[in-house]
Design a protein around this motif. Structure first.
Motif, PDB file in Angstrom:
ATOM      1  N   ASP A 107     -76.989 -88.128 -70.902  1.00 28.00           N
ATOM      2  CA  ASP A 107     -76.869 -87.649 -72.285  1.00 28.00           C
ATOM      3  C   ASP A 107     -75.491 -87.944 -72.865  1.00 28.00           C
ATOM      4  O   ASP A 107     -75.352 -88.151 -74.071  1.00 28.00           O
ATOM      5  CB  ASP A 107     -77.133 -86.142 -72.370  1.00 28.00           C
ATOM      6  N   LEU A 108     -74.462 -87.964 -71.996  1.00 33.69           N
ATOM      7  CA  LEU A 108     -73.118 -88.294 -72.462  1.00 33.69           C
ATOM      8  C   LEU A 108     -72.937 -89.780 -72.728  1.00 33.69           C
ATOM      9  O   LEU A 108     -71.916 -90.198 -73.248  1.00 33.69           O
ATOM     10  CB  LEU A 108     -72.073 -87.837 -71.433  1.00 33.69           C
ATOM     11  N   GLY A 109     -73.935 -90.569 -72.358  1.00 32.92           N
ATOM     12  CA  GLY A 109     -73.863 -92.002 -72.613  1.00 32.92           C
ATOM     13  C   GLY A 109     -73.353 -92.822 -71.443  1.00 32.92           C
ATOM     14  O   GLY A 109     -73.039 -94.003 -71.612  1.00 32.92           O
ATOM     15  N   VAL A 110     -73.240 -92.223 -70.262  1.00 32.18           N
ATOM     16  CA  VAL A 110     -72.814 -92.975 -69.090  1.00 32.18           C
ATOM     17  C   VAL A 110     -73.920 -93.957 -68.733  1.00 32.18           C
ATOM     18  O   VAL A 110     -75.084 -93.561 -68.605  1.00 32.18           O
ATOM     19  CB  VAL A 110     -72.526 -92.023 -67.899  1.00 32.18           C
ATOM     20  N   PRO A 111     -73.585 -95.251 -68.571  1.00 29.62           N
ATOM     21  CA  PRO A 111     -74.619 -96.228 -68.201  1.00 29.62           C
ATOM     22  C   PRO A 111     -75.204 -95.900 -66.828  1.00 29.62           C
ATOM     23  O   PRO A 111     -74.475 -95.560 -65.895  1.00 29.62           O
ATOM     24  CB  PRO A 111     -73.858 -97.562 -68.166  1.00 29.62           C
ATOM     25  N   SER A 112     -76.512 -96.019 -66.705  1.00 30.26           N
ATOM     26  CA  SER A 112     -77.178 -95.669 -65.448  1.00 30.26           C
ATOM     27  C   SER A 112     -76.708 -96.546 -64.291  1.00 30.26           C
ATOM     28  O   SER A 112     -76.731 -96.109 -63.139  1.00 30.26           O
ATOM     29  CB  SER A 112     -78.692 -95.758 -65.604  1.00 30.26           C
TER      30      SER A 112
ATOM     31  N   ASP B 271     -63.571 -94.769 -67.596  1.00 28.49           N
ATOM     32  CA  ASP B 271     -62.581 -95.319 -66.672  1.00 28.49           C
ATOM     33  C   ASP B 271     -63.090 -95.415 -65.235  1.00 28.49           C
ATOM     34  O   ASP B 271     -62.464 -96.062 -64.400  1.00 28.49           O
ATOM     35  CB  ASP B 271     -61.297 -94.479 -66.685  1.00 28.49           C
ATOM     36  N   TYR B 272     -64.207 -94.785 -64.923  1.00 25.40           N
ATOM     37  CA  TYR B 272     -64.743 -94.796 -63.569  1.00 25.40           C
ATOM     38  C   TYR B 272     -65.678 -95.987 -63.380  1.00 25.40           C
ATOM     39  O   TYR B 272     -66.497 -96.288 -64.251  1.00 25.40           O
ATOM     40  CB  TYR B 272     -65.514 -93.500 -63.268  1.00 25.40           C
ATOM     41  N   ASP B 273     -65.555 -96.657 -62.211  1.00 29.85           N
ATOM     42  CA  ASP B 273     -66.479 -97.747 -61.883  1.00 29.85           C
ATOM     43  C   ASP B 273     -67.816 -97.200 -61.416  1.00 29.85           C
ATOM     44  O   ASP B 273     -68.867 -97.774 -61.693  1.00 29.85           O
ATOM     45  CB  ASP B 273     -65.892 -98.639 -60.784  1.00 29.85           C
ATOM     46  N   HIS B 274     -67.773 -96.103 -60.647  1.00 31.36           N
ATOM     47  CA  HIS B 274     -68.977 -95.472 -60.107  1.00 31.36           C
ATOM     48  C   HIS B 274     -68.830 -93.963 -60.253  1.00 31.36           C
ATOM     49  O   HIS B 274     -67.742 -93.420 -60.086  1.00 31.36           O
ATOM     50  CB  HIS B 274     -69.172 -95.793 -58.624  1.00 31.36           C
ATOM     51  N   ILE B 275     -69.925 -93.310 -60.528  1.00 31.52           N
ATOM     52  CA  ILE B 275     -69.968 -91.844 -60.540  1.00 31.52           C
ATOM     53  C   ILE B 275     -71.023 -91.444 -59.526  1.00 31.52           C
ATOM     54  O   ILE B 275     -72.186 -91.814 -59.653  1.00 31.52           O
ATOM     55  CB  ILE B 275     -70.296 -91.298 -61.938  1.00 31.52           C
ATOM     56  N   ILE B 276     -70.585 -90.738 -58.488  1.00 31.75           N
ATOM     57  CA  ILE B 276     -71.478 -90.377 -57.394  1.00 31.75           C
ATOM     58  C   ILE B 276     -71.950 -88.945 -57.580  1.00 31.75           C
ATOM     59  O   ILE B 276     -71.152 -88.034 -57.780  1.00 31.75           O
ATOM     60  CB  ILE B 276     -70.756 -90.525 -56.042  1.00 31.75           C
ATOM     61  N   ILE B 277     -73.256 -88.763 -57.510  1.00 30.85           N
ATOM     62  CA  ILE B 277     -73.860 -87.434 -57.555  1.00 30.85           C
ATOM     63  C   ILE B 277     -74.453 -87.163 -56.185  1.00 30.85           C
ATOM     64  O   ILE B 277     -75.257 -87.948 -55.687  1.00 30.85           O
ATOM     65  CB  ILE B 277     -74.963 -87.345 -58.629  1.00 30.85           C
ATOM     66  N   SER B 278     -74.026 -86.093 -55.550  1.00 36.38           N
ATOM     67  CA  SER B 278     -74.634 -85.671 -54.298  1.00 36.38           C
ATOM     68  C   SER B 278     -75.974 -85.042 -54.646  1.00 36.38           C
ATOM     69  O   SER B 278     -76.031 -83.930 -55.149  1.00 36.38           O
ATOM     70  CB  SER B 278     -73.733 -84.681 -53.562  1.00 36.38           C
ATOM     71  N   ALA B 279     -77.042 -85.781 -54.392  1.00 33.35           N
ATOM     72  CA  ALA B 279     -78.351 -85.409 -54.921  1.00 33.35           C
ATOM     73  C   ALA B 279     -79.264 -84.835 -53.858  1.00 33.35           C
ATOM     74  O   ALA B 279     -79.398 -85.391 -52.778  1.00 33.35           O
ATOM     75  CB  ALA B 279     -79.016 -86.623 -55.549  1.00 33.35           C
TER      76      ALA B 279
END
Length: 75
Positions: A53-58, A30-38
């Motif tokens: 690994d969960l299958g989230v598209p890069s 359901d999320y358009d973007h997933i932000i990781i504070s890297a």
């Protein structure tokens, strides 16, 4: 062989968290973007690899690095 102790006492860690509420998230699809504070450290990289690994598209994952060391833009 027995390991020698560096201290004369045992360290005991107790879990003090009680009645914690479970947070329900929307499905990752359901999320358009997933932000990781890297920081490129082990935690942010583990988060990235976990999402992959969960299958989230890069293409949905964004790595954001925050400049917090007080370095100003050099022109």
């Amino acid at each position: 062989m027995r390991q020698l102790s560096l201290f004369e006492f045992e360290l005991k860690i107790e879990n003090k968290v009680e009645n914690s509420k479970k947070v329900e998230l929307f499905p990752l699809d359901d999320y358009d973007h997933i932000i990781i504070s890297a920081s490129a450290g082990k935690d942010s990289m583990a988060c990235l690899f976990y999402l992959l690994d969960l299958g989230v598209p890069s293409k949905k994952i964004e790595l954001w690095h925050q400049s917090v060391d007080g370095v100003e833009n050099i022109t």
